[in-house]
Design an enzyme around this catalytic site. Sequence first.
Site, mmCIF file in Angstrom:
data_model
loop_
_atom_site.group_PDB
_atom_site.id
_atom_site.type_symbol
_atom_site.label_atom_id
_atom_site.label_comp_id
_atom_site.label_asym_id
_atom_site.label_seq_id
_atom_site.Cartn_x
_atom_site.Cartn_y
_atom_site.Cartn_z
ATOM 1 N N SER A 18 18.064 12.172 -52.025
ATOM 2 C CA SER A 18 19.389 11.808 -52.557
ATOM 3 C C SER A 18 20.054 12.975 -53.288
ATOM 4 O O SER A 18 19.414 13.677 -54.077
ATOM 5 C CB SER A 18 19.252 10.637 -53.524
ATOM 6 O OG SER A 18 20.483 10.426 -54.185
ATOM 7 N N THR A 65 20.733 2.382 -53.368
ATOM 8 C CA THR A 65 20.894 2.813 -51.986
ATOM 9 C C THR A 65 19.884 2.100 -51.095
ATOM 10 O O THR A 65 19.154 1.204 -51.546
ATOM 11 C CB THR A 65 20.862 4.363 -51.897
ATOM 12 O OG1 THR A 65 21.206 4.738 -50.567
ATOM 13 C CG2 THR A 65 19.519 4.946 -52.271
ATOM 14 N N LYS A 69 20.605 -2.655 -51.268
ATOM 15 C CA LYS A 69 21.976 -3.029 -51.678
ATOM 16 C C LYS A 69 22.198 -4.542 -51.712
ATOM 17 O O LYS A 69 22.968 -5.028 -52.536
ATOM 18 C CB LYS A 69 23.013 -2.353 -50.768
ATOM 19 C CG LYS A 69 23.098 -0.848 -51.007
ATOM 20 C CD LYS A 69 24.216 -0.207 -50.215
ATOM 21 C CE LYS A 69 24.211 1.297 -50.426
ATOM 22 N NZ LYS A 69 25.318 1.967 -49.749
ATOM 23 N N ASP A 105 31.517 1.921 -52.313
ATOM 24 C CA ASP A 105 31.475 2.646 -51.031
ATOM 25 C C ASP A 105 32.837 2.655 -50.330
ATOM 26 O O ASP A 105 33.300 3.692 -49.847
ATOM 27 C CB ASP A 105 30.440 2.018 -50.087
ATOM 28 C CG ASP A 105 29.014 2.328 -50.510
ATOM 29 O OD1 ASP A 105 28.790 3.386 -51.120
ATOM 30 O OD2 ASP A 105 28.118 1.507 -50.228
ATOM 31 N N GLY A 130 29.301 0.450 -35.463
ATOM 32 C CA GLY A 130 28.166 -0.007 -36.268
ATOM 33 C C GLY A 130 28.518 -1.262 -37.052
ATOM 34 O O GLY A 130 29.677 -1.441 -37.461
#
Length: 276
Positions: A18, A65, A69, A105, A130
């Site tokens: 990260s 993350t 979530k 996000d 997606g």
Amino acid sequence: MNADPDQYGVVGHPVGHSRSPFIHGLFARQTQQNMVYRLYDVAPADFRIKVAEFFAAGGCGLNVTVPHKVAAAEFASELTPRAERAGAVNTLARQGDKVLGDNTDGAGLVRDLLTNLDVQVAGTRVLILGAGGASRGVIAPLLELAPSELVVANRTADKARDLVSLFSDLGNVRGCGFEDLPLRAFDLVINATSAGLGGGVPKVSEVVVGPATVCYDMSYGRADTPFVRWAWDRGCARAVQGWGMLVEQAAESFQLWRGVRPDTGPVLRVLESTAP
Ligand code: ATR
């Protein structure tokens, strides 16, 4: 004497890669906040107990993350409307004896598109590839920008159809399989699949990319991602990877925690030039 720094961090599994500690470290220095930001690698079975311990010990906030979530949305005592919509949380913030769950996000992507990249979304045709967690968090914020059409296409068509049914009250959105996509170019194509992790690109017709199409990969890396390379090879107008979204979603979390908005531009430039 200085007070003890406030405690923050990112919880994921794995999380070693990260860039969040680096980003928040730069934000903290820039805005002179007395805080530390650590990595917490926590397996799914331990998520609830470890996060509860973090806040019980006085921790102020966490980024969340993959793969936590959805679990974070269940953990939070309250959700912001956008986290509720997304059904997923990437930011936890202690507020008194409660823990607020937010999802930054979508706001990060929108800010990168509109402010950093000067990409118009209102009235345009947008395609998201997606239908997993990454896609879920950005559908509502994109629909709020009033595209003329938003199509979510997925390798597994039913997953796309199920996902968009949660957002159909917000605008013109539909879900389909890659093979059912209309055979004409979109204005904006966003890759929200994890295909790039294995070095691949989603198998969509190249007709969806035309000479005026902007392509955006929510993944990022030092070199061009496979999707960015694929998009350039198809003659798109611009192909961008998701460093800007990463920094902007972090800035949005930082603002929720500290009440101050960092200047993202210099941080983004450092990040892009020092990617491992
Ligand atoms: P997350 O929720 O963490 O984003 P996910 O639910 O596994 O992860 O979703 C990953 C997304 O990338 C899915 O849309 C997946 O498609 P499927 O639903 O058909 O599995 C997509 N994906 C992963 N690898 C892909 C590949 N090689 N080509 C196309 N799509 C791919």
